[in-house]
Write a protein that holds these residues in place. Sequence first.
Motif, PDB file in Angstrom:
ATOM      1  N   LEU A   1       0.810  -1.222   0.000  1.00  0.00           N
ATOM      2  CA  LEU A   1       0.000   0.000   0.000  1.00  0.00           C
ATOM      3  C   LEU A   1       0.842   1.271   0.000  1.00  0.00           C
ATOM      4  N   LEU A   2       2.101   1.154  -0.336  1.00  0.00           N
ATOM      5  CA  LEU A   2       2.983   2.309  -0.319  1.00  0.00           C
ATOM      6  C   LEU A   2       2.659   3.281  -1.456  1.00  0.00           C
ATOM      7  N   TYR A   3       3.052   4.535  -1.260  1.00  0.00           N
ATOM      8  CA  TYR A   3       2.844   5.568  -2.266  1.00  0.00           C
ATOM      9  C   TYR A   3       3.652   5.252  -3.519  1.00  0.00           C
ATOM     10  N   LYS A   4       2.997   5.338  -4.659  1.00  0.00           N
ATOM     11  CA  LYS A   4       3.660   5.083  -5.937  1.00  0.00           C
ATOM     12  C   LYS A   4       3.984   6.418  -6.609  1.00  0.00           C
ATOM     13  N   PHE A   5       5.255   6.654  -6.848  1.00  0.00           N
ATOM     14  CA  PHE A   5       5.695   7.894  -7.468  1.00  0.00           C
ATOM     15  C   PHE A   5       5.220   7.974  -8.925  1.00  0.00           C
ATOM     16  N   GLU A   6       4.724   9.144  -9.306  1.00  0.00           N
ATOM     17  CA  GLU A   6       4.310   9.333 -10.699  1.00  0.00           C
ATOM     18  C   GLU A   6       5.521   9.384 -11.621  1.00  0.00           C
ATOM     19  N   LYS A   7       6.623   9.931 -11.138  1.00  0.00           N
ATOM     20  CA  LYS A   7       7.871   9.907 -11.883  1.00  0.00           C
ATOM     21  C   LYS A   7       9.007   9.576 -10.915  1.00  0.00           C
ATOM     22  N   ALA A   8      10.085   9.047 -11.448  1.00  0.00           N
ATOM     23  CA  ALA A   8      11.186   8.611 -10.605  1.00  0.00           C
ATOM     24  C   ALA A   8      11.753   9.772  -9.802  1.00  0.00           C
ATOM     25  N   PRO A   9      12.111   9.539  -8.516  1.00  0.00           N
ATOM     26  CA  PRO A   9      12.713  10.596  -7.705  1.00  0.00           C
ATOM     27  C   PRO A   9      14.022  11.081  -8.320  1.00  0.00           C
ATOM     28  N   SER A  10      14.440  12.262  -7.912  1.00  0.00           N
ATOM     29  CA  SER A  10      15.655  12.857  -8.470  1.00  0.00           C
ATOM     30  C   SER A  10      16.920  12.242  -7.878  1.00  0.00           C
TER      31      SER A  10
END
Length: 326
Positions: A53-62
């Motif tokens: 249930l973890l947050y899914k990033f819309e784009k990869a972190p920097s």
Amino acid sequence: MKRIKVFFLLLITTGAVTFSASKSVMLKPDYDVERVVGEVALWDYTPFAPGNLLYKFEKAPSISISEDYPTLDGATAGYPIYGSIVQAVYKGLDDDTIWEYVQCNTTPYAYERLINKEVDAIFVLEPSKKQLEAAKKAGVELELIPIGKEAFIFFVNKENKVSNLSVKQIQEIYTKKITNWNKAGGKSLKIQAFQRPQNSGSQTIMENRVMKGIKMTPPLKEEFFMGMGGIIRGVADYRNYEGSIGYSFRYYTTGMNKNDNIKILSIDNVEPSIENIKSGKYPYTVNFYLVTRKDVKNKNLDMLIEWILSDEGQEVVEKTGYVPVK
């Protein structure tokens, strides 16, 4: 039952609080944590676990980390934050190998492991007096970095007509000066004031921020709950605990372990809403910390902390149910 180890990462924003220490202290050994803690299935928040249930990033972190992984631990309520970050930032790991670096062992043991130099950082609330004393005895300097805000809340059974208490009433309930709800706007019913173990995150906040040095009356056996989930279930059980009151944290109570049979109280007529947490209007607004040691030398941890305090990192804090510090 499968047993797991989990690390919890703490987000921190502006400024750092430092506690000094000297000498060493013998701490408890490492241990395993059951897969379900207080009715929260930790597997649901474990990095790389299928269907978590973890947050899914819309784009990869920097940023990304593929070696020299900072070792992390923390509180159950913070696992969604640091679990989400680890899943997005730590590369080359999976649900079998993550346990070596990231665990969720609850607040008391996370502090012990940090002081015992078993981990690099933990995601927790402020330390208790005993935890500070243990750090001092061990010659450890703790650095507390605020990464998010949270509300420390009180709740009653949904059938209780009381919806608001004052700061003074809370203190008098937990010193047994008020023992019946008819003295606090409710019907004639004995109050059962539930408590948590010493050195747990919620008990520390209760003692430091709510009671402010006023000694709480020791709980009866039936008023004591080891886990956060237990205290929620106790208040929700109308048949056995109609007159009970308990405390925890907003996100854990409304998100991770939601129970429709409890009612969250306003304090001094202020609700623990996100807006009131942001403004600090809610009287029991607290910081959530990433805590590390002054002696930790890990460039990737430094990078991770800087990222957590950035706009990108603070968005994760918000998306996982907490209030950013920026």
